[in-house]
Scaffold this active site. Structure first.
Site, PDB file in Angstrom:
ATOM      1  N   GLY A 251     -23.828 -34.711 182.781  1.00 31.87           N
ATOM      2  CA  GLY A 251     -22.721 -34.827 182.380  1.00 31.87           C
ATOM      3  C   GLY A 251     -21.412 -34.635 183.530  1.00 31.87           C
ATOM      4  O   GLY A 251     -22.009 -34.466 184.723  1.00 31.87           O
ATOM      5  N   HIS A 252     -20.198 -35.083 183.245  1.00 33.10           N
ATOM      6  CA  HIS A 252     -19.338 -35.073 184.342  1.00 33.10           C
ATOM      7  C   HIS A 252     -19.112 -33.751 184.991  1.00 33.10           C
ATOM      8  O   HIS A 252     -19.340 -32.779 184.278  1.00 33.10           O
ATOM      9  CB  HIS A 252     -17.983 -35.726 183.699  1.00 33.10           C
ATOM     10  CG  HIS A 252     -17.443 -34.683 182.826  1.00 33.10           C
ATOM     11  ND1 HIS A 252     -16.219 -34.928 182.120  1.00 33.10           N
ATOM     12  CD2 HIS A 252     -17.942 -33.600 182.010  1.00 33.10           C
ATOM     13  CE1 HIS A 252     -15.899 -34.114 181.227  1.00 33.10           C
ATOM     14  NE2 HIS A 252     -17.197 -33.314 181.015  1.00 33.10           N
ATOM     15  N   ASN A 253     -18.788 -33.780 186.216  1.00 36.94           N
ATOM     16  CA  ASN A 253     -18.604 -32.559 187.003  1.00 36.94           C
ATOM     17  C   ASN A 253     -19.807 -31.728 187.231  1.00 36.94           C
ATOM     18  O   ASN A 253     -19.791 -30.517 187.902  1.00 36.94           O
ATOM     19  CB  ASN A 253     -17.482 -31.519 186.459  1.00 36.94           C
ATOM     20  CG  ASN A 253     -16.203 -32.644 186.129  1.00 36.94           C
ATOM     21  OD1 ASN A 253     -15.864 -33.314 186.910  1.00 36.94           O
ATOM     22  ND2 ASN A 253     -15.784 -32.359 184.812  1.00 36.94           N
TER      23      ASN A 253
END
Length: 370
Positions: A251-253
């Site tokens: 997922g993002h980050n």
């Protein structure tokens, strides 16, 4: 092309025991190898196969070699880590056998005039390279690869067919991305904007623009159909020498530390940090906004809902058991509250029989104040 055992030792180290002029041209398992092939022993439970193998030579460590009943008419390369040695030799054999693609851009490729393509790069059929992208020396982009605007692909990287790398991403040197993987798609970011409850609820989800990118360091390998989301504001980061299997979602980050390995079908929610030298088993699920320390091992199908701040092995999955036994266990789990209360009642009764009524119970029975 075949090599003598002495040739191999000069290149990779180790010690020849037996005939150093023996030639081998490929690798095979112990039980299938022929006289012109090199085999290896990485697990001592297969030691008996060394006694019967037809291999021209066997990679083995010194301890296992000492356990052999006989070395007569057999050849060995002795090395502390036969498995890693095998991997390095295999890389050399494959590199020499693989057909070499000629540098250049296939006529069907679409290259923006502002993109920079190294003269030594190989750009395959129907590849798209968008504005401002930079493709480094000896990069290979196979058929139907898409490189987004401003993305940089480092020297020696290989992207297999149908890989998509969105805009503003950075891949360092010698990155391998297998077919169908997607790097830099939007992270799963939506802000709730609802009013009311139940049937009266109105509103919608508001998409949060994902303006970060993905930064992938050198010597990373990414499996087929894996997806790595771009960051919401800063980049999603994959550090050097990370190895990611097929069908993994990151997922993002997220930040994945150097030398970590992630097995197939694992899912890692946004803003999670995984330390260095971790091992994430197949189908592991990791919740968002948690941290895993360096040297953490999470076994297959485990669920991680909170940070794991100490090195070690963690498990939360149920191992497979006989179906009837599972049904019995499930029935017990459904009644565990009742069983707990029953045990507590029995413990209290046993204590009262042994020690007499508790002071509170005695005073209440006589109406006295405590």
């Amino acid at each position: 092309m075949a090599f003598t055992l002495e040739d191999i030792v000069q290149r990779f180290g180790g010690e020849v025991v037996g005939d150093g002029s023996q030639r081998v041209g490929s690798l095979a398992p112990l039980d299938q190898a022929g006289p012109d092939q090199l085999a290896f022993l990485a697990n001592p439970k297969y030691l008996a196969q060394v006694e019967t193998t037809r291999a021209g030579a066997v990679l083995i460590n010194a301890d296992d070699l000492a356990k052999l009943a006989s070395r007569e008419n057999r050849n060995f390369i002795v090395t502390p880590n036969p498995y890693a040695y095998f991997a390095r030799v295999a890389q050399t054999f494959i590199d020499l056998a693989a057909p070499k693609a000629a540098p250049g851009v296939h006529p069907s490729a679409t290259i923006d005039p502002s993109a920079q393509i190294a003269a030594s790069a190989v750009i395959g059929p129907h590849v798209t390279v968008e504005a401002g992208a930079v493709i480094g020396d000896n990069v290979r982009l196979d058929a139907n690869v898409v490189i987004g605007r401003g993305t940089r692909i480092g020297a020696g990287s290989h992207l297999y067919p149908n890989v998509a790398v969105y805009h503003g991403c950075k891949l360092a040197e010698r990155v391998i991305v297998h077919a169908g993987a997607v790097i830099g798609s939007d992270g799963f970011g939506f802000a709730p904007d609802f009013v009311g409850e139940g049937e009266a609820r109105t509103g919608s989800w508001v998409k949060i623009p994902q303006v970060g990118g993905v930064s992938i360091a050198a010597d990373v390998e990414i499996g087929a159909n894996t997806t790595i989301d771009r960051g919401a504001m800063a980049d999603t980061i994959i550090e050097e020498c990370v190895k990611i299997d097929n069908l993994v979602q990151i997922g993002h980050n997220c930040k994945v530390g150097a030398y970590t390995v992630i097995a197939g079908c694992a899912g890692i929610a946004g803003s999670t940090t995984i330390g260095r030298h971790c091992m994430i088993g197949g189908a592991v699920g990791i919740a968002g906004h948690v941290t895993l320390a360096d040297y953490v091992i999470v076994t297959a199908k485990s669920g991680v809902s909170k940070s794991l701040l100490k090195p070690g092995m963690y498990t939360s999955a149920f191992p497979a058991v006989n179906h009837a036994d599972w049904n019995k266990s499930a029935a017990l789990l459904r009644n565990i509250d009742k069983l707990r209360d029953r045990i507590k009642t029995l413990e209290n009764a046993a204590a009262e029989k042994r020690d007499g009524p508790a002071p509170n119970a005695a005073s209440k029975a006589t109406g006295d104040k405590v």
